[in-house]
Enzyme design. Structure first.
Site, PDB file in Angstrom:
ATOM      1  N   HIS A  46       0.843  -1.204   0.000  1.00 23.75           N
ATOM      2  CA  HIS A  46       0.000   0.000   0.000  1.00 23.75           C
ATOM      3  C   HIS A  46       0.878   1.254   0.000  1.00 23.75           C
ATOM      4  CE1 HIS A  46      -3.008  -2.730   2.224  1.00 23.75           C
ATOM      5  NE2 HIS A  46      -3.592  -2.437   1.087  1.00 23.75           N
TER       6      HIS A  46
ATOM      7  N   LYS B  37     -16.384  -6.553   5.865  1.00 23.79           N
ATOM      8  CA  LYS B  37     -15.236  -7.269   6.433  1.00 23.79           C
ATOM      9  C   LYS B  37     -15.302  -7.138   7.949  1.00 23.79           C
ATOM     10  CE  LYS B  37     -11.875  -6.977   2.675  1.00 23.79           C
ATOM     11  NZ  LYS B  37     -10.525  -6.532   2.259  1.00 23.79           N
TER      12      LYS B  37
ATOM     13  N   ARG C 260      -1.930  -5.528  -8.211  1.00 15.73           N
ATOM     14  CA  ARG C 260      -0.740  -6.298  -7.844  1.00 15.73           C
ATOM     15  C   ARG C 260      -0.424  -7.371  -8.855  1.00 15.73           C
ATOM     16  NH1 ARG C 260      -2.945  -8.275  -2.352  1.00 15.73           N
ATOM     17  NH2 ARG C 260      -4.763  -8.211  -3.698  1.00 15.73           N
TER      18      ARG C 260
ATOM     19  N   SER D   1      -2.922  -7.867   3.205  1.00 14.03           N
ATOM     20  CA  SER D   1      -3.087  -7.611   4.643  1.00 14.03           C
ATOM     21  C   SER D   1      -3.443  -8.889   5.390  1.00 14.03           C
ATOM     22  CB  SER D   1      -4.178  -6.563   4.869  1.00 14.03           C
ATOM     23  OG  SER D   1      -3.850  -5.391   4.191  1.00 14.03           O
TER      24      SER D   1
HETATM   25  N1  COA Z   1      -0.374  -3.907  -1.361  1.00 11.72           N
HETATM   26  C1  COA Z   1      -0.754  -4.848  -0.496  1.00 11.72           C
HETATM   27  N2  COA Z   1      -1.996  -5.340  -0.434  1.00 11.72           N
HETATM   28  C2  COA Z   1      -2.871  -4.829  -1.290  1.00 11.72           C
HETATM   29  C3  COA Z   1      -2.552  -3.848  -2.225  1.00 11.72           C
HETATM   30  C4  COA Z   1      -1.233  -3.390  -2.248  1.00 11.72           C
HETATM   31  N3  COA Z   1      -0.823  -2.452  -3.097  1.00 11.72           N
HETATM   32  N4  COA Z   1      -3.655  -3.570  -2.940  1.00 11.72           N
HETATM   33  C5  COA Z   1      -4.629  -4.360  -2.472  1.00 11.72           C
HETATM   34  N5  COA Z   1      -4.148  -5.119  -1.468  1.00 11.72           N
HETATM   35  C6  COA Z   1      -4.861  -6.163  -0.724  1.00 11.72           C
HETATM   36  C7  COA Z   1      -5.231  -5.748   0.667  1.00 11.72           C
HETATM   37  O1  COA Z   1      -4.179  -6.065   1.542  1.00 11.72           O
HETATM   38  C8  COA Z   1      -6.460  -6.602   0.911  1.00 11.72           C
HETATM   39  O2  COA Z   1      -6.041  -7.866   1.302  1.00 11.72           O
HETATM   40  P1  COA Z   1      -6.921  -8.817   2.226  1.00 11.72           P
HETATM   41  O3  COA Z   1      -8.311  -8.827   1.660  1.00 11.72           O
HETATM   42  O4  COA Z   1      -6.202 -10.098   2.103  1.00 11.72           O
HETATM   43  O5  COA Z   1      -6.881  -8.274   3.596  1.00 11.72           O
HETATM   44  C9  COA Z   1      -7.093  -6.706  -0.472  1.00 11.72           C
HETATM   45  O6  COA Z   1      -6.066  -6.437  -1.381  1.00 11.72           O
HETATM   46  C10 COA Z   1      -8.166  -5.713  -0.773  1.00 11.72           C
HETATM   47  O7  COA Z   1      -7.992  -4.611   0.040  1.00 11.72           O
HETATM   48  P2  COA Z   1      -8.215  -3.089  -0.247  1.00 11.72           P
HETATM   49  O8  COA Z   1      -7.370  -2.582  -1.334  1.00 11.72           O
HETATM   50  O9  COA Z   1      -8.068  -2.437   1.072  1.00 11.72           O
HETATM   51  O10 COA Z   1      -9.663  -3.028  -0.812  1.00 11.72           O
HETATM   52  P3  COA Z   1     -11.007  -3.576  -0.235  1.00 11.72           P
HETATM   53  O11 COA Z   1     -11.501  -4.499  -1.262  1.00 11.72           O
HETATM   54  O12 COA Z   1     -10.897  -4.071   1.140  1.00 11.72           O
HETATM   55  O13 COA Z   1     -11.856  -2.243  -0.138  1.00 11.72           O
HETATM   56  C11 COA Z   1     -13.019  -0.376  -1.029  1.00 11.72           C
HETATM   57  C12 COA Z   1     -12.068  -1.504  -1.252  1.00 11.72           C
HETATM   58  C13 COA Z   1     -13.019   0.159   0.405  1.00 11.72           C
HETATM   59  C14 COA Z   1     -12.498   0.691  -1.936  1.00 11.72           C
HETATM   60  C15 COA Z   1     -14.416  -0.874  -1.456  1.00 11.72           C
HETATM   61  O14 COA Z   1     -14.823  -1.914  -0.615  1.00 11.72           O
HETATM   62  C16 COA Z   1     -15.445   0.226  -1.456  1.00 11.72           C
HETATM   63  O15 COA Z   1     -15.454   1.063  -2.328  1.00 11.72           O
HETATM   64  N6  COA Z   1     -16.349   0.229  -0.483  1.00 11.72           N
HETATM   65  C17 COA Z   1     -17.421   1.221  -0.399  1.00 11.72           C
HETATM   66  C18 COA Z   1     -18.742   0.705  -0.927  1.00 11.72           C
HETATM   67  C19 COA Z   1     -18.938   1.062  -2.382  1.00 11.72           C
HETATM   68  O16 COA Z   1     -18.767   2.174  -2.817  1.00 11.72           O
HETATM   69  N7  COA Z   1     -19.346   0.054  -3.167  1.00 11.72           N
HETATM   70  C20 COA Z   1     -19.560   0.210  -4.592  1.00 11.72           C
HETATM   71  C21 COA Z   1     -18.265   0.078  -5.359  1.00 11.72           C
HETATM   72  S1  COA Z   1     -18.152  -1.482  -6.134  1.00 11.72           S
END
Ligand code: COA
Length: 170
Positions: free
Chosen positions: A17, A41, A90, A128
């Protein structure tokens, strides 16, 4: 001013990140790291803890700020009057989920553009949940997360593991 939002759950922030944050902060004048409450989550760290950790790690980056959001991401972007969304890609396996999310967000808010950045190859396998899992088994997470995150994980996860070990020995 050229601004962007980098949203995520950041449970917790990893070097992957951070790599994306550094890249985005070089492209945009202002970057908001938006920590999602994410009701779908069950995060290990509270929203305040996740924000505090991100804030501590990005402190040296003058144009990066940290905020939280709940509800629809595009509505948050509109409130902030920001039209660029950053997501990290990634590996190929991220593509389908990211593609679906980017196109859904475009449908909801055509004025908001999603921009994908690739973290350094050495971080492309990081997630993560993997880091949380290694910490829970008392493995070394030094190469995966900044020191502040490592300390927070060790404080949170290791006492729990020790308690469980003690209980199973009884
Ligand atoms: N380095 C390390 N890990 C990474 C990464 C990076 N550069 N990019 C993504 N990841 C990993 C994270 O560690 C996480 O891993 P885990 O699930 O094993 O813990 C996973 O990828 C996804 O995490 P993250 O990038 O934090 O995204 P998310 O899917 O948890 O959340 C939001 C994304 C918050 C943007 C999304 O849920 C959201 O927009 N929510 C609001 C509701 C909404 O608007 N919905 C309509 C849109 S579809």
């Amino acid at each position: 001013m050229n601004a962007a939002i980098y949203p995520g759950t950041f449970d917790p922030l990893t070097f992957g990140h951070l790599d994306v944050i550094e890249r985005a902060s070089r492209i945009f004048d202002r970057l908001i790291v938006a920590v999602g409450v994410n009701a779908s989550k069950e995060p290990l760290f509270t929203i305040q803890e996740r924000m505090d950790l991100v804030r501590e790690v990005v402190a040296p980056l003058a144009n990066v700020e940290v905020d939280s959001f709940d509800g629809l991401l595009v509505e948050y972007c509109r409130r902030k009057q920001v039209h660029a969304l950053i997501r990290g890609l990634r590996a190929f396996s991220d593509f389908e989920y990211e593609f679906q999310m980017a196109l859904t967000n475009r449908k909801l808010a055509p004025e908001i553009e999603t921009i994908f950045l690739m973290p350094k190859e050495t971080h492309s396998y990081l997630s993560s949940s993997m880091v949380r899992g290694i910490a829970a088994m008392k493995g070394n997470i030094e190469e995966f997360v900044p020191p502040a995150v490592r300390e927070a994980l060790e404080r949170r996860v290791v006492p729990r593991v020790i308690r469980n070990d003690a209980a199973s020995e009884e």
